[in-house]
Write a protein that holds these residues in place. Structure first.
Motif, PDB file in Angstrom:
ATOM      1  N   ALA A 148      23.189  26.980  39.270  1.00  0.00           N
ATOM      2  CA  ALA A 148      23.907  27.954  38.352  1.00  0.00           C
ATOM      3  C   ALA A 148      24.214  29.207  39.087  1.00  0.00           C
ATOM      4  O   ALA A 148      25.397  29.817  38.346  1.00  0.00           O
ATOM      5  N   LEU A 149      23.834  29.711  39.962  1.00  0.00           N
ATOM      6  CA  LEU A 149      24.128  31.025  40.534  1.00  0.00           C
ATOM      7  C   LEU A 149      25.576  30.605  41.201  1.00  0.00           C
ATOM      8  O   LEU A 149      26.320  31.682  40.735  1.00  0.00           O
ATOM      9  N   TYR A 198      32.101  34.523  37.056  1.00  0.00           N
ATOM     10  CA  TYR A 198      31.848  35.911  36.722  1.00  0.00           C
ATOM     11  C   TYR A 198      31.497  36.658  38.109  1.00  0.00           C
ATOM     12  O   TYR A 198      30.151  36.927  38.321  1.00  0.00           O
ATOM     13  N   PRO A 199      32.347  36.843  39.089  1.00  0.00           N
ATOM     14  CA  PRO A 199      31.907  37.488  40.550  1.00  0.00           C
ATOM     15  C   PRO A 199      31.126  38.730  40.449  1.00  0.00           C
ATOM     16  O   PRO A 199      30.684  38.993  41.467  1.00  0.00           O
ATOM     17  N   LEU A 236      24.819  32.594  48.769  1.00  0.00           N
ATOM     18  CA  LEU A 236      25.724  32.530  47.831  1.00  0.00           C
ATOM     19  C   LEU A 236      26.039  33.780  46.737  1.00  0.00           C
ATOM     20  O   LEU A 236      27.141  34.007  46.159  1.00  0.00           O
ATOM     21  N   GLY A 237      25.262  34.777  46.979  1.00  0.00           N
ATOM     22  CA  GLY A 237      25.618  36.106  46.362  1.00  0.00           C
ATOM     23  C   GLY A 237      24.627  36.669  45.434  1.00  0.00           C
ATOM     24  O   GLY A 237      24.826  37.828  44.498  1.00  0.00           O
ATOM     25  N   ALA A 238      23.381  36.129  45.473  1.00  0.00           N
ATOM     26  CA  ALA A 238      22.323  36.662  44.535  1.00  0.00           C
ATOM     27  C   ALA A 238      21.983  38.100  45.317  1.00  0.00           C
ATOM     28  O   ALA A 238      22.159  38.248  46.424  1.00  0.00           O
ATOM     29  N   LYS A 239      21.699  39.182  44.393  1.00  0.00           N
ATOM     30  CA  LYS A 239      21.511  40.450  44.843  1.00  0.00           C
ATOM     31  C   LYS A 239      20.234  40.771  45.536  1.00  0.00           C
ATOM     32  O   LYS A 239      20.153  41.861  46.386  1.00  0.00           O
ATOM     33  N   ASN A 240      19.173  39.968  44.948  1.00  0.00           N
ATOM     34  CA  ASN A 240      17.703  40.071  45.696  1.00  0.00           C
ATOM     35  C   ASN A 240      16.953  38.853  45.010  1.00  0.00           C
ATOM     36  O   ASN A 240      17.446  38.051  44.452  1.00  0.00           O
ATOM     37  N   TYR A 241      15.585  39.112  45.458  1.00  0.00           N
ATOM     38  CA  TYR A 241      14.657  37.922  44.695  1.00  0.00           C
ATOM     39  C   TYR A 241      13.479  38.538  44.529  1.00  0.00           C
ATOM     40  O   TYR A 241      13.046  39.713  45.245  1.00  0.00           O
TER      41      TYR A 241
END
Length: 121
Positions: free
Chosen positions: A64-65, A72-73, A95-100
């Motif tokens: 999904a990410l 929606y970049p 892939l582009g996740a900003k954090n976790y």
């Protein structure tokens, strides 16, 4: 106050995250049970930030990410992970996740990470 979309197949996790977001001064504007719903809800709601569980049925958080960022970049996504999913977390960050955020949640840590991704700190 940021608008938040919570994506998790667990109603308890969604409720817990929503409560934390509310106490942190943010508004939950939508929830999704899987990655496919997340894509639809993001397009409808245009949240400021998304919390996305990694493990979900139908379309997991990593898949999904990738699709979400493809459409929606500028989407800001924070992944939610169990402690034993380190490799998947690194995959999401690439892939582009900003954090976790690691389960179980520590409320202060959740709010700090959300605010940091939003540029509020």
């Amino acid at each position: 106050m940021a608008k938040v979309l919570i994506v998790d197949d667990s109603a308890i996790m969604r409720r817990n995250l929503a409560a934390i977001m509310g106490r942190g001064g943010h508004e939950v504007i939508g929830e999704a049970l899987n990655g496919m719903q997340a894509l639809a809800e993001y397009g409808n709601l245009h949240p400021d930030i998304v919390t996305m569980d990694i493990t979900m049925p139908l379309s997991d958080g990593i898949e999904a990410l990738g699709k979400l960022l493809g459409r929606y970049p500028d989407a800001r996504v924070v992944m939610i992970s169990a402690i034993n999913q380190k490799d998947r977390v690194f995959e999401a960050i690439k892939l582009g996740a900003k954090n976790y955020i690691i389960k179980p949640f520590e409320e202060d840590k959740v709010i700090n990470i959300i605010n940091q991704v939003l540029g509020l700190k």
